[in-house]
Write a protein that holds these residues in place. Structure first.
Motif, short mmCIF file in Angstrom:
data_model
loop_
_atom_site.label_atom_id
_atom_site.label_comp_id
_atom_site.label_asym_id
_atom_site.label_seq_id
_atom_site.Cartn_x
_atom_site.Cartn_y
_atom_site.Cartn_z
N ARG A 35 11.79 -6.04 7.97
CA ARG A 35 11.05 -4.83 8.36
C ARG A 35 11.05 -3.80 7.22
NH1 ARG A 35 6.84 -2.76 10.17
NH2 ARG A 35 7.07 -0.74 11.14
N GLY A 36 12.17 -3.67 6.53
CA GLY A 36 12.25 -2.75 5.41
C GLY A 36 11.27 -3.10 4.30
N PHE A 37 11.18 -4.39 3.98
CA PHE A 37 10.23 -4.82 2.95
C PHE A 37 8.79 -4.59 3.41
CE2 PHE A 37 13.70 -7.59 1.18
CZ PHE A 37 13.78 -6.93 -0.03
N GLN A 38 8.52 -4.81 4.69
CA GLN A 38 7.18 -4.56 5.20
C GLN A 38 6.82 -3.08 5.04
OE1 GLN A 38 7.36 -5.97 9.24
NE2 GLN A 38 6.53 -7.99 8.71
N LEU A 39 7.74 -2.19 5.41
CA LEU A 39 7.49 -0.76 5.28
C LEU A 39 7.30 -0.36 3.82
CD1 LEU A 39 10.04 0.65 7.89
CD2 LEU A 39 7.54 0.64 8.07
N LEU A 40 8.11 -0.94 2.93
CA LEU A 40 7.99 -0.64 1.51
C LEU A 40 6.61 -1.04 0.98
CD1 LEU A 40 9.33 0.19 -1.21
CD2 LEU A 40 10.01 -2.20 -1.44
N LEU A 41 6.18 -2.24 1.31
CA LEU A 41 4.88 -2.71 0.83
C LEU A 41 3.73 -1.91 1.44
CD1 LEU A 41 5.46 -6.57 0.77
CD2 LEU A 41 5.36 -4.98 -1.16
N GLU A 42 3.84 -1.53 2.71
CA GLU A 42 2.81 -0.71 3.33
C GLU A 42 2.73 0.66 2.64
OE1 GLU A 42 3.75 -0.58 7.48
OE2 GLU A 42 3.27 -2.70 7.78
N ALA A 53 1.10 0.28 -0.75
CA ALA A 53 -0.34 0.06 -0.60
C ALA A 53 -1.06 1.37 -0.34
CB ALA A 53 -0.60 -0.94 0.52
N LYS A 54 -0.47 2.26 0.48
CA LYS A 54 -1.10 3.55 0.77
C LYS A 54 -1.15 4.42 -0.48
CE LYS A 54 0.05 3.70 5.65
NZ LYS A 54 0.87 4.34 6.70
N GLU A 55 -0.13 4.35 -1.34
CA GLU A 55 -0.12 5.15 -2.56
C GLU A 55 -1.09 4.62 -3.61
OE1 GLU A 55 3.53 6.28 -4.36
OE2 GLU A 55 4.55 6.56 -2.44
N VAL A 56 -1.25 3.32 -3.67
CA VAL A 56 -2.10 2.71 -4.69
C VAL A 56 -3.58 2.77 -4.30
CG1 VAL A 56 -2.63 0.49 -5.79
CG2 VAL A 56 -0.27 1.23 -5.55
N GLU A 57 -3.88 2.86 -3.02
CA GLU A 57 -5.27 2.82 -2.56
C GLU A 57 -6.16 3.87 -3.22
OE1 GLU A 57 -7.77 2.53 1.60
OE2 GLU A 57 -5.65 3.06 1.65
N PRO A 58 -5.75 5.16 -3.29
CA PRO A 58 -6.62 6.14 -3.96
C PRO A 58 -6.85 5.82 -5.43
CG PRO A 58 -4.92 7.26 -2.69
CD PRO A 58 -4.59 5.79 -2.69
N MET A 59 -5.82 5.32 -6.10
CA MET A 59 -5.97 4.95 -7.51
C MET A 59 -6.93 3.78 -7.65
SD MET A 59 -2.18 5.39 -9.17
CE MET A 59 -1.30 4.50 -7.91
#
Length: 103
Positions: free
Chosen positions: A35-42, A45-51
């Motif tokens: 679950r921790g890895f899932q949260l980290l990747l999510e 992904a949210k931070e990289v999306e605008p870039m």
């Protein structure tokens, strides 16, 4: 007999049923890590999306500006560090007003 044994070996290898773990703390820890890895990747992904959106816009602008990239030679780096991209077929000098250079 060997042929029959070799045909059944893959079937035995496919049996991935593993006995339940006797250590519930280990199972719970593995679930928490998952679950921790899932949260980290999510979050990443949210931070990289605008870039990624800005990068896509910039790429579209570059493709629009240059058009067919086969019309250019690969970029060259000059000794002073400048990077130039030469056209394979230069544009007519009649379209460029004297004294001005498009960069």
């Amino acid at each position: 007999m060997v042929a029959v044994a070799s045909l059944t070996a893959p079937a035995l290898a496919e049996n991935t049923d593993v006995a339940p773990n006797d250590n519930p703390e280990l199972s719970e820890g593995a679930e928490l890590l998952n679950r921790g890895f899932q949260l980290l990747l999510e979050g990443l992904a949210k931070e990289v999306e605008p870039m990624a959106d800005k990068w896509a816009e910039g790429w579209a602008e570059l493709v629009e500006r240059f058009g067919d990239l086969n019309a250019y030679y690969p970029p060259e780096t000059l000794p002073n560090g400048d990077i130039i991209i030469r056209r394979r077929n230069p544009l007519d000098d009649q379209n460029t007003p004297p004294g001005e250079t498009e960069l």
